[in-house]
Design an enzyme around this catalytic site. Structure first.
Site: not given
Length: 171
Positions: A59-60
């Site tokens: 995530n990111e």
């Protein structure tokens, strides 16, 4: 360009506990009650599988370190659960060096979905209303996992959430 310092590299065998967690999570969600994690799910009052179909890996994250680690997770997950669809991430923003690098590398790997995140002013959302019109229809699908149009630089919800922001997100 997008490179990482070798001092930051975690040995791939150090990823194994995290890979095991992902595999255990899938077994908990979908495994038969005769498996260790399916048995626990049953003991917690849910004997039927949840029919988990997708799992996110990252995530990111960005740069080559994410791609190399993603490959290890992908290989382990698909070896044990070939029907699970993996959602990968294109980094913390919808454009720029990290985004371009992640997309270039992930497209080679063909994950089921690529998670794109957008935190931009309303003008960006209006200007990008046709963003996906020219995306490759044979490539990975897009999952817009996080987004928000912030019309004012403010630290409170009232300053950031208003009609302009709502219309921009709808566009």
């Amino acid at each position: 360009a997008c490179q990482f310092n070798s001092a930051e590299v975690v040995a791939m065998d150090e990823l194994q506990p995290y890979i095991d967690d992902a595999l255990d999570l899938i077994e908990f969600a979908n495994g038969a009650v005769t498996t260790p994690w399916g048995k626990l799910r049953n003991e917690l009052g849910h004997p039927l599988p949840f029919n988990l179909k997708y799992i996110g890996v990252g995530n990111e994250q960005w740069e080559s370190q994410y791609i190399e680690r993603y490959k290890v997770f992908e290989q382990a997950i698909l070896a044990k659960y070939p029907d699970i669809k993996i959602v990968s991430g294109s980094g913390p923003s919808p454009d720029g060096e990290y985004f371009n690098y992640a997309w270039k590398e992930l497209k080679k790997l063909q994950p089921a979905l690529i998670d794109e995140h957008y935190y931009k002013p309303p003008a960006w959302f209006f200007a990008n209303a046709t963003r996906y019109d020219n995306y490759d229809r044979k490539g990975p699908k897009i999952f817009a996992g996080e987004y928000a149009a912030h019309s004012k630089e403010a630290n409170d919800a009232e300053g950031r959430n208003n009609w302009e922001s709502a219309l921009a997100e709808a566009a």
